[in-house]
Design a protein around this motif. Structure first.
Motif, mmCIF file in Angstrom:
data_model
loop_
_atom_site.group_PDB
_atom_site.id
_atom_site.type_symbol
_atom_site.label_atom_id
_atom_site.label_comp_id
_atom_site.label_asym_id
_atom_site.label_seq_id
_atom_site.Cartn_x
_atom_site.Cartn_y
_atom_site.Cartn_z
ATOM 1 N N ARG A 1 0.836 -1.206 0.000
ATOM 2 C CA ARG A 1 0.000 0.000 0.000
ATOM 3 C C ARG A 1 0.872 1.258 0.000
ATOM 4 O O ARG A 1 0.623 2.201 -0.754
ATOM 5 C CB ARG A 1 -0.927 -0.006 1.210
ATOM 6 N N THR A 2 1.910 1.266 0.819
ATOM 7 C CA THR A 2 2.813 2.412 0.872
ATOM 8 C C THR A 2 3.473 2.636 -0.479
ATOM 9 O O THR A 2 3.581 3.771 -0.946
ATOM 10 C CB THR A 2 3.880 2.208 1.968
ATOM 11 N N LEU A 3 3.905 1.557 -1.119
ATOM 12 C CA LEU A 3 4.542 1.667 -2.434
ATOM 13 C C LEU A 3 3.558 2.211 -3.477
ATOM 14 O O LEU A 3 3.912 3.093 -4.266
ATOM 15 C CB LEU A 3 5.087 0.313 -2.868
ATOM 16 N N ILE A 4 2.328 1.737 -3.462
ATOM 17 C CA ILE A 4 1.312 2.221 -4.408
ATOM 18 C C ILE A 4 1.032 3.699 -4.168
ATOM 19 O O ILE A 4 0.983 4.499 -5.102
ATOM 20 C CB ILE A 4 0.025 1.388 -4.310
ATOM 21 N N HIS A 5 0.858 4.086 -2.902
ATOM 22 C CA HIS A 5 0.591 5.490 -2.590
ATOM 23 C C HIS A 5 1.760 6.374 -2.993
ATOM 24 O O HIS A 5 1.562 7.474 -3.529
ATOM 25 C CB HIS A 5 0.273 5.655 -1.107
ATOM 26 N N ASP A 6 2.961 5.902 -2.749
ATOM 27 C CA ASP A 6 4.147 6.667 -3.136
ATOM 28 C C ASP A 6 4.186 6.845 -4.650
ATOM 29 O O ASP A 6 4.500 7.918 -5.153
ATOM 30 C CB ASP A 6 5.408 5.961 -2.639
ATOM 31 N N HIS A 7 3.851 5.791 -5.354
ATOM 32 C CA HIS A 7 3.816 5.868 -6.816
ATOM 33 C C HIS A 7 2.798 6.911 -7.272
ATOM 34 O O HIS A 7 3.091 7.735 -8.138
ATOM 35 C CB HIS A 7 3.484 4.500 -7.405
ATOM 36 N N LEU A 8 1.623 6.868 -6.665
ATOM 37 C CA LEU A 8 0.593 7.845 -7.034
ATOM 38 C C LEU A 8 1.045 9.268 -6.724
ATOM 39 O O LEU A 8 0.800 10.189 -7.504
ATOM 40 C CB LEU A 8 -0.712 7.547 -6.300
ATOM 41 N N ASP A 9 1.688 9.441 -5.586
ATOM 42 C CA ASP A 9 2.105 10.777 -5.164
ATOM 43 C C ASP A 9 3.250 11.335 -5.998
ATOM 44 O O ASP A 9 3.337 12.532 -6.207
ATOM 45 C CB ASP A 9 2.530 10.770 -3.693
ATOM 46 N N HIS A 10 4.137 10.475 -6.474
ATOM 47 C CA HIS A 10 5.337 10.963 -7.143
ATOM 48 C C HIS A 10 5.392 10.642 -8.635
ATOM 49 O O HIS A 10 5.577 11.539 -9.448
ATOM 50 C CB HIS A 10 6.591 10.426 -6.442
ATOM 51 N N CYS A 11 5.237 9.389 -8.981
ATOM 52 C CA CYS A 11 5.362 9.006 -10.385
ATOM 53 C C CYS A 11 4.237 9.580 -11.229
ATOM 54 O O CYS A 11 4.456 10.011 -12.355
ATOM 55 C CB CYS A 11 5.409 7.494 -10.522
ATOM 56 N N LEU A 12 3.049 9.587 -10.688
ATOM 57 C CA LEU A 12 1.923 10.146 -11.428
ATOM 58 C C LEU A 12 2.124 11.643 -11.652
ATOM 59 O O LEU A 12 1.828 12.161 -12.728
ATOM 60 C CB LEU A 12 0.621 9.881 -10.678
#
Length: 92
Positions: free
Chosen positions: A56-67
Motif C-alpha cells: 500500500r505504501t509503495l502504491i501510494h508513493d507511486h501515485l504521489d510521485h510518479c503520477l
C-alpha cells in the motif's frame, strides 16, 4: 542502463519487508517445532499485514510521485480522484 527508481519511502518499505521476512522465518520454525496452530496463524497474519502495508505504501508513493511526473503536480483542491483512488487501494 536506466537510473535506479528510488523514492524517499523505499528505505522504510525495505525495512518493513525485512522485518516481515524475519517473522516469516519464525513461522517456519514454529511449524517445524510443532507449535500450536493458533500461534502460527497469528504470526502469519502479522506477516501478511506487514506485506500488505508495504504494498500500500509503495502504491501510494507511486501515485504521489510518479503520477505527478506524468501529469504534473495537481493542486490539493483537484486531488479528489487521486485521493479516492488511494483510499480504494486498501481493498486490493
Amino acid at each position: 542502463m536506466t537510473a535506479p527508481h528510488v523514492h524517499a519511502s523505499h528505505p522504510e518499505i525495505v525495512k518493513r519487508l525485512k522485518r516481515a521476512d524475519g517473522h516469516l522465518r519464525s513461522v517456519v520454525e514454529m511449524i517445524e517445532q510443532g507449535r500450536p496452530c493458533l500461534d502460527i496463524v497469528q504470526q502469519l497474519h502479522a506477516v501478511e499485514a506487514a506485506i500488505a502495508n508495504a504494498k500500500r505504501t509503495l502504491i501510494h508513493d507511486h501515485l504521489d510521485h510518479c503520477l505527478d511526473d506524468v501529469v504534473g503536480a495537481v493542486p490539493r483542491a483537484e486531488r479528489g480522484p487521486i485521493d479516492e483512488f488511494k483510499a480504494i487501494t486498501k481493498y486490493l
